[in-house]
Design a protein around this motif. Structure first.
Motif: not given
Length: 123
Positions: A43-46, A64-78, A80-81, A115-119
């Protein structure tokens, strides 16, 4: 579980949860099929092209849980590119995933990309 970094992402991620995807500035993406494989929901709030809030739900392996957490950490406050710059190998390296567990990192990337494609489709 011998990988301390992997364990830390699983147990300490502040990004676990959901956002109300009926809000105009929230988009949702997913990858995998529940019952058939691991699943990641993102889920992304953009706002103005910036990811101001990210949350994820993942079902399946610890990797899988760790990979999702890592990806979330990387994109927070960034912007969409940034999604285009997240590399599979960087996730594999940071989490010390075995070749057999690369699919966990792919699921996280695919859910984020969805998620970004949907955005883009709705903005």
């Amino acid at each position: 579980m011998s990988n301390e970094k992997l364990f830390n992402y699983i147990t300490n991620s502040p990004y676990v949860g959901m956002l109300d995807d009926t809000d105009d500035d929230v988009c949702f993406g997913s990858a995998g099929q529940l019952g058939m494989s691991d699943v990641v929901h993102v889920y992304l709030q953009i706002q103005e092209g910036k990811i101001v809030t990210v949350r994820f739900k993942a079902h399946g392996s610890a990797e899988t849980l760790a990979a999702a957490a890592y990806v979330a950490e990387q994109v927070q406050d960034q912007s969409v590119t940034i999604v285009n710059t997240i590399a599979l190998e960087s996730i594999v390296d940071v989490l010390s995933l075995s070749p057999a567990n690369k699919s966990s990192a792919l699921l996280a990337i695919d859910a984020l990309t969805d998620a970004v494609r949907n955005y883009h489709d709705h903005s």
